[in-house]
Motif scaffolding. Structure first.
Motif, PDB file in Angstrom:
ATOM      1  N   ALA A  70     -80.120  23.778 -53.134  1.00 47.43           N
ATOM      2  CA  ALA A  70     -80.884  22.563 -52.813  1.00 47.43           C
ATOM      3  C   ALA A  70     -80.062  21.311 -53.103  1.00 47.43           C
ATOM      4  N   LEU A  71     -79.337  21.325 -54.237  1.00 46.63           N
ATOM      5  CA  LEU A  71     -78.518  20.159 -54.590  1.00 46.63           C
ATOM      6  C   LEU A  71     -77.323  20.008 -53.647  1.00 46.63           C
ATOM      7  N   TYR A  72     -76.693  21.123 -53.276  1.00 44.61           N
ATOM      8  CA  TYR A  72     -75.600  21.060 -52.302  1.00 44.61           C
ATOM      9  C   TYR A  72     -76.106  20.466 -50.978  1.00 44.61           C
ATOM     10  N   THR A  73     -77.273  20.947 -50.562  1.00 45.07           N
ATOM     11  CA  THR A  73     -77.840  20.470 -49.291  1.00 45.07           C
ATOM     12  C   THR A  73     -78.184  18.989 -49.372  1.00 45.07           C
ATOM     13  N   LEU A  74     -78.782  18.580 -50.491  1.00 48.65           N
ATOM     14  CA  LEU A  74     -79.091  17.158 -50.693  1.00 48.65           C
ATOM     15  C   LEU A  74     -77.818  16.324 -50.646  1.00 48.65           C
ATOM     16  N   GLY A  75     -76.770  16.810 -51.305  1.00 45.71           N
ATOM     17  CA  GLY A  75     -75.506  16.077 -51.300  1.00 45.71           C
ATOM     18  C   GLY A  75     -74.910  15.969 -49.914  1.00 45.71           C
ATOM     19  N   ALA A  76     -74.917  17.070 -49.172  1.00 46.64           N
ATOM     20  CA  ALA A  76     -74.348  17.054 -47.824  1.00 46.64           C
ATOM     21  C   ALA A  76     -75.131  16.115 -46.912  1.00 46.64           C
ATOM     22  N   GLN A  77     -76.447  16.170 -46.978  1.00 50.29           N
ATOM     23  CA  GLN A  77     -77.261  15.303 -46.120  1.00 50.29           C
ATOM     24  C   GLN A  77     -77.120  13.833 -46.512  1.00 50.29           C
ATOM     25  N   SER A  78     -77.038  13.564 -47.804  1.00 51.10           N
ATOM     26  CA  SER A  78     -76.866  12.174 -48.259  1.00 51.10           C
ATOM     27  C   SER A  78     -75.535  11.608 -47.775  1.00 51.10           C
ATOM     28  N   CYS A  80     -73.748  12.637 -45.160  1.00 49.58           N
ATOM     29  CA  CYS A  80     -73.817  12.466 -43.703  1.00 49.58           C
ATOM     30  C   CYS A  80     -74.588  11.202 -43.338  1.00 49.58           C
ATOM     31  N   GLU A  81     -75.721  11.001 -43.995  1.00 52.44           N
ATOM     32  CA  GLU A  81     -76.538   9.816 -43.703  1.00 52.44           C
ATOM     33  C   GLU A  81     -75.804   8.541 -44.096  1.00 52.44           C
ATOM     34  N   GLY A  82     -75.116   8.567 -45.237  1.00 47.37           N
ATOM     35  CA  GLY A  82     -74.357   7.395 -45.666  1.00 47.37           C
ATOM     36  C   GLY A  82     -73.246   7.047 -44.703  1.00 47.37           C
ATOM     37  N   LEU A  83     -72.517   8.055 -44.233  1.00 44.70           N
ATOM     38  CA  LEU A  83     -71.438   7.823 -43.271  1.00 44.70           C
ATOM     39  C   LEU A  83     -71.976   7.227 -41.986  1.00 44.70           C
ATOM     40  N   GLY A  92     -81.765  10.784 -38.907  1.00 42.92           N
ATOM     41  CA  GLY A  92     -83.171  10.979 -38.589  1.00 42.92           C
ATOM     42  C   GLY A  92     -83.846  11.938 -39.550  1.00 42.92           C
ATOM     43  N   SER A  93     -85.082  11.615 -39.927  1.00 42.91           N
ATOM     44  CA  SER A  93     -85.826  12.430 -40.895  1.00 42.91           C
ATOM     45  C   SER A  93     -86.050  13.837 -40.378  1.00 42.91           C
ATOM     46  N   PHE A  94     -86.344  13.984 -39.095  1.00 43.02           N
ATOM     47  CA  PHE A  94     -86.620  15.305 -38.535  1.00 43.02           C
ATOM     48  C   PHE A  94     -85.412  16.230 -38.695  1.00 43.02           C
ATOM     49  N   THR A  95     -84.221  15.702 -38.403  1.00 41.83           N
ATOM     50  CA  THR A  95     -83.004  16.505 -38.545  1.00 41.83           C
ATOM     51  C   THR A  95     -82.779  16.910 -39.995  1.00 41.83           C
ATOM     52  N   HIS A  96     -83.022  15.983 -40.920  1.00 39.30           N
ATOM     53  CA  HIS A  96     -82.854  16.297 -42.341  1.00 39.30           C
ATOM     54  C   HIS A  96     -83.821  17.397 -42.779  1.00 39.30           C
ATOM     55  N   LEU A  98     -85.446  19.593 -40.913  1.00 41.49           N
ATOM     56  CA  LEU A  98     -85.165  20.854 -40.231  1.00 41.49           C
ATOM     57  C   LEU A  98     -83.952  21.553 -40.852  1.00 41.49           C
ATOM     58  N   THR A  99     -82.890  20.788 -41.111  1.00 44.10           N
ATOM     59  CA  THR A  99     -81.672  21.364 -41.690  1.00 44.10           C
ATOM     60  C   THR A  99     -81.919  21.918 -43.089  1.00 44.10           C
ATOM     61  N   ALA A 100     -82.542  21.094 -43.934  1.00 43.08           N
ATOM     62  CA  ALA A 100     -82.796  21.519 -45.314  1.00 43.08           C
ATOM     63  C   ALA A 100     -83.745  22.715 -45.339  1.00 43.08           C
ATOM     64  N   GLY A 101     -84.779  22.654 -44.518  1.00 43.26           N
ATOM     65  CA  GLY A 101     -85.737  23.752 -44.480  1.00 43.26           C
ATOM     66  C   GLY A 101     -85.103  25.060 -44.050  1.00 43.26           C
ATOM     67  N   PHE A 102     -84.278  25.011 -43.023  1.00 44.79           N
ATOM     68  CA  PHE A 102     -83.623  26.224 -42.533  1.00 44.79           C
ATOM     69  C   PHE A 102     -82.702  26.823 -43.592  1.00 44.79           C
ATOM     70  N   ILE A 103     -81.873  25.966 -44.205  1.00 40.28           N
ATOM     71  CA  ILE A 103     -80.919  26.456 -45.207  1.00 40.28           C
ATOM     72  C   ILE A 103     -81.657  27.082 -46.390  1.00 40.28           C
ATOM     73  N   MET A 104     -82.671  26.407 -46.897  1.00 37.92           N
ATOM     74  CA  MET A 104     -83.352  26.902 -48.083  1.00 37.92           C
ATOM     75  C   MET A 104     -84.138  28.179 -47.803  1.00 37.92           C
ATOM     76  N   VAL A 105     -84.746  28.267 -46.626  1.00 39.25           N
ATOM     77  CA  VAL A 105     -85.485  29.481 -46.268  1.00 39.25           C
ATOM     78  C   VAL A 105     -84.529  30.675 -46.176  1.00 39.25           C
ATOM     79  N   VAL A 106     -83.389  30.472 -45.515  1.00 38.19           N
ATOM     80  CA  VAL A 106     -82.425  31.556 -45.370  1.00 38.19           C
ATOM     81  C   VAL A 106     -81.850  31.965 -46.727  1.00 38.19           C
ATOM     82  N   ILE A 107     -81.550  30.986 -47.581  1.00 40.46           N
ATOM     83  CA  ILE A 107     -81.040  31.299 -48.918  1.00 40.46           C
ATOM     84  C   ILE A 107     -82.071  32.120 -49.697  1.00 40.46           C
ATOM     85  N   TYR A 108     -83.311  31.738 -49.606  1.00 39.75           N
ATOM     86  CA  TYR A 108     -84.387  32.467 -50.301  1.00 39.75           C
ATOM     87  C   TYR A 108     -84.488  33.903 -49.783  1.00 39.75           C
TER      88      TYR A 108
END
Length: 395
Positions: A70-78, A80-83, A92-96, A98-108
């Motif tokens: 979750a922290l890696y994903t937060l860092g990567a998204q932050s 990307c958004e900053g750049l 965009g919130s939807f992309t964030h 969707l991306t975070a949800g997919f990664i965390m579900v698959v990791i789980y």
């Protein structure tokens, strides 16, 4: 995961140090650099995630995996958004979500349901690589920008691409040796490359932030705060650059204009009304002239424009359109029948003539326009002298 602990902590410590550094920088710069808060959060998030993995906090493996992912994903998204925000874009919130949800579900799933370290490694690294690659594509216009912008783009591109070969090579080595994860080629390579890329990326972004701040200070220095046009210093700098680039070109005209009876308007209706008129006149100037023209406010109610690649007839057409637009405009805080007008002085370029000598000739034409009744356009001609070129007075 205590084996080779000092080596494993190098990358996380570097990342968190840069995260704190960005936070400190954010506290001392303009709000217009707010994207740096996201960059600071990204580096701190990366470092914290890796630290928790190395120190096994929490000790429950499943919780540790979920929290660090979750922290890696937060860092990567932050990051990307900053750049993107630095260049005026957003993911965009939807992309964030969707991306975070997919990664965390698959990791789980691939820990608690169908345990597979290899799949988790692929999902995290390929997911982050794809995310940063999308950002690099969105920022491809930076390739044609300033040197620092080009450098930022190339670093982001390389950073995005490195996830793919690194993951393929290290996962293959890990799978073949069946080593403990903390001592595997994947983990060692991950720590080394993370430390390297974190340092490079952070230094580049810190440099970019510094350049952005310096450029912003230059803009503030060269622009008039009220009208957002160039001030005298900014106009002089840009005008001299243009004249140097067009040293032998005499199809450049200088226009000096002055709002008529402006002091009387200020005295009667107050400075706020006068300021609104100045702002509106500046807006008319920008809308009426071309994007290649250089426009500035060099005095209280005095404006100047340099028009390259524009013969005298074209200049008179542009100036006359501006004069009529201003005369027709009405203002909220002035009587309905109150006309605000301006007088104009025009002078063509004489080769080898200095900028302010040229300005002086246009100013003489402006003075003649004002003393001849105002709301007029006068020309300083090197042969014929001072001429009234206002259409209703020009035969």
């Amino acid at each position: 995961m205590n084996t080779d602990l000092p080596l494993s902590l190098i990358g996380p410590i570097i990342s968190m140090i840069f995260g704190v550094s960005f936070f400190i920088v954010c506290c001392h710069i303009s709000e217009s650099r707010r994207y740096l808060w996201l960059v600071a959060l990204a580096f701190f998030g990366f470092g914290l995630a890796a630290t928790l993995q190395v120190l096994l906090i929490p000790q429950d493996i499943g919780k540790n995996i979920i929290l660090s992912a979750a922290l890696y994903t937060l860092g990567a998204q932050s990051l990307c958004e900053g750049l993107l925000q630095r260049s005026g874009q957003r993911l965009g919130s939807f992309t964030h979500i969707l991306t975070a949800g997919f990664i965390m579900v698959v990791i789980y799933i691939f820990y608690y349901i169908d345990r597979s370290l290899i799949v988790r490694i692929f999902i995290l690294n390929f997911g982050f690589g794809a995310l940063f690659l999308m950002v690099a594509i969105r920022l491809r216009s930076l390739r044609h920008g300033r040197s620092i912008d080009r450098l930022v783009w190339w670093v982001v591109l390389v950073f995005s691409l490195h996830f793919f070969p690194r993951t393929l090579v290290t996962v293959k080595l890990h799978a073949s040796t069946r080593a403990a994860f903390a001592q595997s080629p994947y983990w060692i390579t991950f720590q080394v490359t993370m430390a390297l890329f974190v340092a490079i990326l952070a230094f580049v972004l810190l440099t970019a932030a510094l350049v952005d701040v310096i450029d912003a200070l230059k803009v503030d220095r060269d622009h008039d705060a009220l009208t957002d046009l160039l001030n005298r210093r900014g106009f002089e700098r840009q005008a001299k650059e243009l004249l140097h680039q067009n040293a032998g070109d005499d199809s450049i005209n200088l226009v000096v204009c002055d709002i008529d009876h402006f002091k009387a308007i200020n005295d009667r209706y107050g400075h706020p009304v006068g300021d609104s008129i100045l702002k509106e006149f500046a807006r008319l100037l920008q809308n009426s002239l071309r994007s290649i023209d250089i426009v500035g406010r060099i005095g209280g109610e005095e404006f100047v424009a340099l028009l390259p690649d524009c013969d005298k007839e074209a200049v008179f057409f542009l100036v006359e359109r501006l004069r009529r637009q201003l005369q027709k405009k009405r203002y909220q805080y002035l009587p309905a029948d109150h006309e605000v007008t301006a007088s104009f002085g025009v002078a063509g370029r004489l080769l080898k003539e200095g900028l302010w000598d040229w300005f002086a000739r246009a100013d003489i034409a402006l003075y003649s326009a004002k003393t001849s009744g105002r709301n007029r356009v006068f020309l300083h001609d090197r042969v014929a002298g001072i001429l009234d070129r206002t259409p209703e007075h020009h035969e």
